[in-house]
Design an enzyme around this catalytic site. Structure first.
Site, PDB file in Angstrom:
ATOM      1  N   LYS A 172       7.197 -56.895   3.067  1.00  0.00           N
ATOM      2  CA  LYS A 172       7.264 -57.785   2.132  1.00  0.00           C
ATOM      3  C   LYS A 172       8.651 -57.578   1.184  1.00  0.00           C
ATOM      4  O   LYS A 172       8.743 -58.805   1.337  1.00  0.00           O
ATOM      5  CB  LYS A 172       5.738 -57.467   1.163  1.00  0.00           C
ATOM      6  CG  LYS A 172       5.751 -56.268   0.710  1.00  0.00           C
ATOM      7  CD  LYS A 172       4.653 -56.358   0.180  1.00  0.00           C
ATOM      8  CE  LYS A 172       3.936 -54.286   0.158  1.00  0.00           C
ATOM      9  NZ  LYS A 172       2.631 -54.602  -0.140  1.00  0.00           N
ATOM     10  N   HIS A 208      -0.162 -58.319   4.581  1.00  0.00           N
ATOM     11  CA  HIS A 208       0.731 -59.052   5.748  1.00  0.00           C
ATOM     12  C   HIS A 208       0.091 -58.443   6.792  1.00  0.00           C
ATOM     13  O   HIS A 208      -0.748 -57.421   6.855  1.00  0.00           O
ATOM     14  CB  HIS A 208       2.292 -58.729   6.010  1.00  0.00           C
ATOM     15  CG  HIS A 208       2.788 -57.361   5.732  1.00  0.00           C
ATOM     16  ND1 HIS A 208       2.449 -56.863   6.520  1.00  0.00           N
ATOM     17  CD2 HIS A 208       3.250 -57.341   4.477  1.00  0.00           C
ATOM     18  CE1 HIS A 208       2.765 -55.629   6.410  1.00  0.00           C
ATOM     19  NE2 HIS A 208       4.216 -55.751   5.689  1.00  0.00           N
ATOM     20  N   CYS A 247       8.309 -45.606  -1.364  1.00  0.00           N
ATOM     21  CA  CYS A 247       7.871 -44.845  -0.873  1.00  0.00           C
ATOM     22  C   CYS A 247       6.934 -43.672  -1.329  1.00  0.00           C
ATOM     23  O   CYS A 247       5.857 -43.268  -1.004  1.00  0.00           O
ATOM     24  CB  CYS A 247       8.133 -44.060  -0.043  1.00  0.00           C
ATOM     25  SG  CYS A 247       9.614 -44.485   1.525  1.00  0.00           S
ATOM     26  N   CYS A 283      17.101 -45.029   1.614  1.00  0.00           N
ATOM     27  CA  CYS A 283      15.712 -44.317   2.090  1.00  0.00           C
ATOM     28  C   CYS A 283      15.588 -44.622   4.002  1.00  0.00           C
ATOM     29  O   CYS A 283      15.485 -45.697   4.275  1.00  0.00           O
ATOM     30  CB  CYS A 283      14.533 -45.506   1.582  1.00  0.00           C
ATOM     31  SG  CYS A 283      12.988 -45.089   2.761  1.00  0.00           S
ATOM     32  N   HIS A 311      -0.121 -55.080   7.296  1.00  0.00           N
ATOM     33  CA  HIS A 311      -1.192 -54.360   6.775  1.00  0.00           C
ATOM     34  C   HIS A 311      -2.531 -54.410   7.090  1.00  0.00           C
ATOM     35  O   HIS A 311      -3.510 -53.322   6.966  1.00  0.00           O
ATOM     36  CB  HIS A 311      -1.651 -54.381   5.716  1.00  0.00           C
ATOM     37  CG  HIS A 311      -0.577 -54.353   4.388  1.00  0.00           C
ATOM     38  ND1 HIS A 311       0.552 -55.665   4.165  1.00  0.00           N
ATOM     39  CD2 HIS A 311       0.413 -53.320   3.910  1.00  0.00           C
ATOM     40  CE1 HIS A 311       1.810 -54.720   3.271  1.00  0.00           C
ATOM     41  NE2 HIS A 311       1.319 -53.677   3.242  1.00  0.00           N
ATOM     42  N   CYS A 363      12.514 -42.432  -3.434  1.00  0.00           N
ATOM     43  CA  CYS A 363      12.152 -43.694  -3.483  1.00  0.00           C
ATOM     44  C   CYS A 363      10.947 -44.128  -3.725  1.00  0.00           C
ATOM     45  O   CYS A 363       9.547 -44.064  -3.388  1.00  0.00           O
ATOM     46  CB  CYS A 363      12.092 -44.053  -1.770  1.00  0.00           C
ATOM     47  SG  CYS A 363      11.442 -45.659  -1.699  1.00  0.00           S
ATOM     48  N   HIS A 411      13.267 -47.569   4.165  1.00  0.00           N
ATOM     49  CA  HIS A 411      13.089 -48.376   3.658  1.00  0.00           C
ATOM     50  C   HIS A 411      14.568 -49.149   3.392  1.00  0.00           C
ATOM     51  O   HIS A 411      14.974 -50.431   3.452  1.00  0.00           O
ATOM     52  CB  HIS A 411      12.950 -48.871   2.278  1.00  0.00           C
ATOM     53  CG  HIS A 411      11.315 -48.539   1.811  1.00  0.00           C
ATOM     54  ND1 HIS A 411      10.727 -47.456   1.715  1.00  0.00           N
ATOM     55  CD2 HIS A 411      10.282 -49.970   1.847  1.00  0.00           C
ATOM     56  CE1 HIS A 411       8.712 -47.886   2.045  1.00  0.00           C
ATOM     57  NE2 HIS A 411       9.271 -49.189   1.772  1.00  0.00           N
ATOM     58  N   LYS A 436      10.958 -53.622  11.112  1.00  0.00           N
ATOM     59  CA  LYS A 436       9.624 -53.241  10.208  1.00  0.00           C
ATOM     60  C   LYS A 436       9.235 -54.375   9.932  1.00  0.00           C
ATOM     61  O   LYS A 436       9.861 -55.188   8.402  1.00  0.00           O
ATOM     62  CB  LYS A 436       9.120 -52.395   9.593  1.00  0.00           C
ATOM     63  CG  LYS A 436       8.138 -51.764   9.597  1.00  0.00           C
ATOM     64  CD  LYS A 436       7.929 -50.622   7.978  1.00  0.00           C
ATOM     65  CE  LYS A 436       6.873 -50.856   7.457  1.00  0.00           C
ATOM     66  NZ  LYS A 436       6.585 -49.747   6.496  1.00  0.00           N
TER      67      LYS A 436
HETATM   68  N1  MSP Z   1      -0.876 -46.209  -0.244  1.00  0.00           N
HETATM   69  C1  MSP Z   1       0.040 -46.156   0.014  1.00  0.00           C
HETATM   70  C2  MSP Z   1      -1.227 -45.101   1.551  1.00  0.00           C
HETATM   71  C3  MSP Z   1      -1.692 -44.367   0.849  1.00  0.00           C
HETATM   72  S1  MSP Z   1      -3.361 -44.275   1.748  1.00  0.00           S
HETATM   73  C4  MSP Z   1      -4.545 -42.323   0.736  1.00  0.00           C
HETATM   74  C5  MSP Z   1       0.586 -46.792   1.191  1.00  0.00           C
HETATM   75  N2  MSP Z   1       0.227 -47.606   1.155  1.00  0.00           N
HETATM   76  S2  MSP Z   1       0.771 -49.299   1.820  1.00  0.00           S
HETATM   77  O1  MSP Z   1       0.340 -50.716   1.633  1.00  0.00           O
HETATM   78  O2  MSP Z   1       2.605 -49.538   1.569  1.00  0.00           O
HETATM   79  O3  MSP Z   1       0.849 -49.146   3.585  1.00  0.00           O
HETATM   80  C6  MSP Z   1      -0.426 -49.127   4.119  1.00  0.00           C
HETATM   81  C7  MSP Z   1      -0.768 -49.103   5.658  1.00  0.00           C
HETATM   82  O4  MSP Z   1      -0.023 -50.448   6.292  1.00  0.00           O
HETATM   83  C8  MSP Z   1       0.672 -47.708   5.964  1.00  0.00           C
HETATM   84  O5  MSP Z   1      -0.004 -47.405   7.153  1.00  0.00           O
HETATM   85  C9  MSP Z   1       1.242 -48.616   6.875  1.00  0.00           C
HETATM   86  O6  MSP Z   1       1.841 -47.643   7.914  1.00  0.00           O
HETATM   87  C10 MSP Z   1       0.870 -49.909   7.619  1.00  0.00           C
HETATM   88  N3  MSP Z   1       1.829 -51.238   7.649  1.00  0.00           N
HETATM   89  C11 MSP Z   1       2.348 -51.354   6.519  1.00  0.00           C
HETATM   90  N4  MSP Z   1       3.638 -52.653   6.787  1.00  0.00           N
HETATM   91  C12 MSP Z   1       3.253 -52.222   8.900  1.00  0.00           C
HETATM   92  C13 MSP Z   1       4.099 -53.125   9.372  1.00  0.00           C
HETATM   93  N5  MSP Z   1       5.243 -53.424   9.746  1.00  0.00           N
HETATM   94  N6  MSP Z   1       3.331 -52.086  10.942  1.00  0.00           N
HETATM   95  C14 MSP Z   1       1.956 -51.512  10.424  1.00  0.00           C
HETATM   96  N7  MSP Z   1       1.850 -50.948  10.064  1.00  0.00           N
HETATM   97  C15 MSP Z   1       2.647 -51.367   8.891  1.00  0.00           C
HETATM   98  O7  MSP Z   1       1.169 -45.875   1.887  1.00  0.00           O
END
Ligand code: MSP
Length: 514
Positions: free
Chosen positions: A302, A22, A133, A148, A25, A130, A151, A299
């Protein structure tokens, strides 16, 4: 003999491919891409890494829910993450998947070293966990004692006999790192947060799991896999030759900037440097934590149906507006709210009006007054040119803010120049110069404008690659836009006289009604 570092190395987090990407990411990846393109434009040899984090309980659970194997799940979803990179024109140099043997073998090698030197020991641990996380929390950290903090969902109680990493042993080294290299964690508020967390006393952390098997096997004990965060963090070194190619590793490591969201700060600013220090490796030069994208105050994610797919926005606003909007509108490091209305406003005001109309107007005049050939700057340069030169210098200087990841500030300064060119056109009124037969003055004006458009094309290229290419082509420039290097590329007076311009389609056409 390993080589000296000669690369600007930057990374994004690696994403969990348990679902589709989304815009939250895409946000981290986009910012990293702009920085990568900016550093290339500034002359650096850049290595930009992204990838997917494919092990762990979260992935295993998502696979079980879909009735497929974890490998099948990540193989199925992986292409969708790569599609996101293509859609957003992300210029990553590598894409690592943690299920690749190039990664798993080196994770084992790294962890073996920690084991051999006595940094890992077995113990039983129980506590709130969690799965989203993939992290234990203390009861005090939970919201209302049961949810959490990230979340806001119930956690599970997990008890396991695990291998533990002696994190506590590295407390002093971490505090010294924060004190001696305050730029290690940015922004400042995040450094303070991490510092007080460590100063309050660190507990050792679990480094393996035995309740499920979807992970990198612990070489010295069957039935155990490494905790997914140890596996995942190591991607940043396994992708650049750790344990395999000391030449490559020497040229790239340490990373110059590791971009992350603030939710994964503790992993990157506490556990990660401790692991590296334990292994006798250098720590990254900087970990930069950005804020969350919020939708309706929450935030985006998904899990709560607020997830917006990048393709929805790109389809309506186009790629360039997508890329521009998130960096111009939200101060990088702070939380920011996305809204359709503010994106529409940015499109109309900054892109269609300020930049799009300017290009269209100037190219139109060169077309009709000069037979679409860039005229030689004949008349004398005067006061209006001097004022414009000031805006130009301020924009070039202001864009250096990108090095501090202040995209908002850099773009604001660049737009002062765009507005300055608009003011210049109004002040010089080339239509009136033409009417009055002041041909030298007219040529001076149009040359100055076209030259400014050339500079703008170069300077917007890290943020808006499509618009930069389109503008470059309209200016009839023969050189390759992507081999331009600062500072020369943004110097005035480089627009070749006689280049054949085309007006073509509008850079930013009127938006269709949504
Ligand atoms: N797999 C771990 C990271 C491992 S790094 C060695 C992870 N993955 S994640 O897919 O959940 O998230 C990855 C990144 O996306 C994180 O930096 C997270 O902050 C970012 N974001 C996910 N949702 C977000 C928002 N709504 N806003 C900004 N960034 C967000 O964590």
């Amino acid at each position: 003999m390993s080589r000296e570092k000669d690369t600007f190395y930057l990374t994004t987090p690696i994403y969990y491919p348990n679902d589709l990407p989304h815009i939250g990411h895409a946000y981290t990846t986009l910012a990293a891409d702009v920085l990568a393109r900016w550093r290339r434009l500034s002359g650096d040899n850049v290595f930009f890494l992204t990838g997917t984090d494919e092990h762990g309980q979260k992935i295993a659970q998502a696979a079980a829910e879909r009735g497929v194997s974890p490998q099948q799940l990540v193989d199925d979803i992986n292409p969708r993450w790569r599609d996101m990179l293509t859609l957003l024109r992300i210029s990553n140099d590598d894409f690592i998947r943690t299920t690749e043997p190039r990664h798993t073998a080196r994770v084992q090698q790294f962890m073996q070293r920690l084991y051999d030197q006595g940094d890992l020991y077995t113990a039983t641990y129980a506590g709130p966990y969690c799965v989203r996380c993939e992290a234990y929390y203390t009861v005090e950290e939970l919201v209302d004692g049961e949810l959490c903090p990230i979340h806001r969902r119930p956690v599970e109680r997990l008890e396991q006999e695990n291998w533990f990493f002696r994190l506590s042993k590295y407390s002093d080294a971490l505090l010294a790192l924060y004190d001696q290299h305050p730029d290690f964690v940015r922004p400042q508020a995040r450094l303070n947060e991490v510092r007080s967390f460590v100063a309050a006393g660190l507990e050792d952390i679990s480094a393996s799991r035995s309740a499920f098997d979807w992970g990198v096997p612990v070489p010295w004990e069957s039935g155990h896999v490494f905790y997914v965060w140890f596996d995942a963090l190591l991607n940043y070194i396994t992708a650049v030759g750790y344990g395999e190619d000391s030449d490559e590793f020497g040229r790239r490591w340490p990373a110059d900037v590791q971009l992350i969201g603030k939710d994964i700060l503790r992993f990157h600013a506490v556990y990660w440097p401790a692991m590296l220090i334990a292994a006798g490796l250098e720590v990254p030069r900087q970990v930069f934590a950005h804020g969350f994208l919020l939708v309706g105050g929450e935030k985006m994610g998904k899990s709560n149906a607020t997830g917006i797919a990048p393709e929805q926005l790109v389809a309506h606003f186009g790629l360039d507006c997508y890329r521009y909007y998130f960096l111009r509108e939200i101060s990088f490091g702070q939380d920011g709210t996305f809204s359709w209305e503010s994106m529409t406003e940015r499109y109309t005001a900054d892109l269609a009006n300020d930049l799009g109309n300017l290009a269209n107007r100037v190219l139109n005049m060169v077309g009709s007054y000069c037979d679409a050939r860039v005229p030689a700057p004949a008349g004398p340069a005067g006061e209006p040119e001097a004022r414009l030169a000031e805006d130009h210098a301020a924009a070039v200087a202001g864009l250096q803010a990108f090095d501090r990841l202040d995209f908002m500030g850099g773009l604001a300064d660049l737009w002062t120049f765009v507005s300055g060119v608009n003011r210049y056109v109004e002040a010089r009124a080339p239509w009136a110069q033409r009417k009055a037969g002041q041909i030298d003055e007219l040529h001076r004006t149009l040359y100055t404008c076209v030259d400014a458009l050339r500079i703008i094309a170069v300077l917007i290229s890290p943020v808006m690659p499509n618009a930069a290419e389109a503008l470059w082509a309209k200016l009839g420039l023969a050189e390759d836009l992507w081999s331009q290097r600062l500072p020369q590329a943004a110097a005035a007076g480089q627009m070749p006289v006689g280049a054949i311009t085309t007006r073509g389609d509008l850079l930013f056409p009127r938006l269709e009604d949504a």
